[in-house]
Design a protein around this motif. Structure first.
Motif, PDB file in Angstrom:
ATOM      1  N   ARG A 186       0.933  -1.167   0.067  1.00 40.18           N
ATOM      2  CA  ARG A 186      -0.118   0.046   0.028  1.00 40.18           C
ATOM      3  C   ARG A 186       0.907   1.162   0.018  1.00 40.18           C
ATOM      4  O   ARG A 186       0.388   2.486  -0.337  1.00 40.18           O
ATOM      5  CB  ARG A 186      -1.173  -0.104   1.450  1.00 40.18           C
ATOM      6  CG  ARG A 186      -0.507  -0.109   2.476  1.00 40.18           C
ATOM      7  CD  ARG A 186      -1.456  -0.386   3.618  1.00 40.18           C
ATOM      8  NE  ARG A 186      -0.865  -0.792   4.838  1.00 40.18           N
ATOM      9  CZ  ARG A 186      -1.671  -1.011   5.931  1.00 40.18           C
ATOM     10  NH1 ARG A 186      -2.940  -1.311   5.811  1.00 40.18           N
ATOM     11  NH2 ARG A 186      -1.064  -1.457   7.131  1.00 40.18           N
ATOM     12  N   LEU A 307      -5.921  -4.201  -3.548  1.00 39.72           N
ATOM     13  CA  LEU A 307      -4.919  -2.901  -3.631  1.00 39.72           C
ATOM     14  C   LEU A 307      -5.425  -1.779  -3.609  1.00 39.72           C
ATOM     15  O   LEU A 307      -5.312  -0.755  -2.927  1.00 39.72           O
ATOM     16  CB  LEU A 307      -3.802  -3.124  -4.713  1.00 39.72           C
ATOM     17  CG  LEU A 307      -2.724  -1.980  -4.356  1.00 39.72           C
ATOM     18  CD1 LEU A 307      -2.003  -1.963  -3.180  1.00 39.72           C
ATOM     19  CD2 LEU A 307      -1.835  -2.343  -5.684  1.00 39.72           C
ATOM     20  N   GLN A 310      -6.705  -0.945  -0.002  1.00 32.89           N
ATOM     21  CA  GLN A 310      -5.830  -0.730   0.763  1.00 32.89           C
ATOM     22  C   GLN A 310      -5.192   0.502   0.610  1.00 32.89           C
ATOM     23  O   GLN A 310      -4.805   1.580   1.760  1.00 32.89           O
ATOM     24  CB  GLN A 310      -4.678  -1.580   0.766  1.00 32.89           C
ATOM     25  CG  GLN A 310      -4.781  -3.072   1.476  1.00 32.89           C
ATOM     26  CD  GLN A 310      -5.494  -3.031   2.731  1.00 32.89           C
ATOM     27  OE1 GLN A 310      -4.967  -2.301   3.567  1.00 32.89           O
ATOM     28  NE2 GLN A 310      -6.368  -4.048   3.062  1.00 32.89           N
ATOM     29  N   ILE A 311      -5.164   1.343  -0.652  1.00 32.11           N
ATOM     30  CA  ILE A 311      -4.851   2.452  -0.807  1.00 32.11           C
ATOM     31  C   ILE A 311      -5.757   3.607  -0.995  1.00 32.11           C
ATOM     32  O   ILE A 311      -5.588   4.817  -1.235  1.00 32.11           O
ATOM     33  CB  ILE A 311      -3.901   2.580  -2.160  1.00 32.11           C
ATOM     34  CG1 ILE A 311      -4.616   2.340  -3.400  1.00 32.11           C
ATOM     35  CG2 ILE A 311      -2.747   1.793  -2.019  1.00 32.11           C
ATOM     36  CD1 ILE A 311      -3.890   2.676  -4.463  1.00 32.11           C
TER      37      ILE A 311
END
Length: 327
Positions: A186, A307, A310-311
């Motif tokens: 991340r 992903l 998470q970001i």
């Protein structure tokens, strides 16, 4: 019309010039990467059929001299990318027979001689045996069978029936690893994606479409064979590397890269093995050619989405696409 009937009709119409001798695959971005399995299949398996995968605008500006009346042009665009439509028009002017692969009807479906509707790889409810990549591979197999014969054609066609069940099981079994990978990455500013052979197209799409386009993270795509001729010089303990371990003849090249990364890489080296997502469940006579059909939707629908979560990124947003003038 069924795919075989389309291929047989085109080959029959082209008999005065020797039937289908060439296949060109015309598309842009993820659609271009999605044609990799079909192009790879013909280049590996066919004895006399010439195959070339070309980005749409490159074809428009510099069409190969061999494209003509004995050429089949398979053209893909989800909704009708302008440069892909121009590529289809040029292919027709040069005498090629044209097949459009599409999700939404557009000028592309009006231009091309034949039309095949496909299911998007990014939609969970899709039939993953009917994506653009799947149809491209099936077209390639049937072209070879119609023109020069393919001894495993019935086996290969039967294996398409297993795509959905293998994909569904892979989604369930790989998600925990995908979450851990996403948490670990991340903060990553660059993610190298590596593969070889029949799996390279899936790596390319993951890099340019999923990581760079959707998440706006830098992502070089590296062939495992060429890794040792330059790219390995940037590897250190902090380098994020996503390695696709394919099933088939090039697996030893992926294993060689894995050994190097295990010794010299760090905690951000991740290996996604075809055998962990069920590619080895296809018959070994044809399994190599099904790598992409499982890898690509897993990468898009599991790894990219985890992903993005998470970001905290809305993967439908863009910086330039659909906004800046670039045509």
């Amino acid at each position: 019309m069924e795919v075989r009937s389309i291929i047989e009709e085109i080959n029959e119409k082209q008999q005065t010039v020797g039937g289908i001798k060439n296949v060109v695959w015309l598309a842009a971005g993820g659609s271009y990467g999605g044609f990799y399995p079909g192009d790879y299949f013909l280049n590996q398996e066919a004895a006399g059929i010439r195959s070339r995968n070309i980005t749409s605008n490159e074809f428009v500006q510099a069409p190969p001299a061999f494209v003509g009346e004995n050429t089949l042009a398979v053209v893909c665009s989800m909704r009708g990318t302008p440069e892909t439509i121009e590529a289809a028009k040029l292919a027709k002017r040069l005498g090629a027979a044209t097949i459009a692969l599409y999700v939404d009807e557009s000028e592309l479906t009006e231009v091309c001689d034949y039309q095949i509707s496909y299911d998007s790889v990014a939609v969970d409810s899709s039939d993953f045996s009917k994506t653009n990549s799947a149809y491209g591979l099936k077209i390639a197999m049937l072209v070879m069978d119609v023109v020069e014969g393919y001894e495993h054609i019935e086996l290969a066609l039967d294996n398409f029936e297993a795509v959905n069940s293998i994909y569904d099981q892979a989604v369930t079994e790989i998600r925990t690893k995908a979450i851990k990978w996403a948490i670990q990455n991340r903060e990553s500013k660059s993610i190298h994606v590596m593969a070889s052979g029949a799996t390279f197209g899936a790596a390319y799409v993951f890099s340019i479409c999923n990581i760079m386009e959707m998440l706006q993270i830098d992502s070089p795509t590296v062939n495992c064979c060429d890794f040792f001729h330059g790219p390995f010089e940037v590897i250190d303990e902090d380098t994020s590397v996503f390695l696709l371990m394919g099933e088939g003849s090039n697996r030893s090249n992926d294993e060689r890269a894995a050994r190097f990364l295990q010794e010299f890489g760090g905690k951000k080296v991740f290996r996604l093995d075809a055998r962990d997502i069920g590619v080895n469940k296809f018959d070994p006579k044809v399994s190599e050619h099904f790598n992409h059909l499982i890898f690509s939707p897993i990468l898009n629908n599991v790894f990219m989405r985890e992903l993005a979560y998470q970001i905290k990124k809305d993967y439908m947003t863009r910086t330039y696409m659909w906004k800046a003038q670039y045509n």
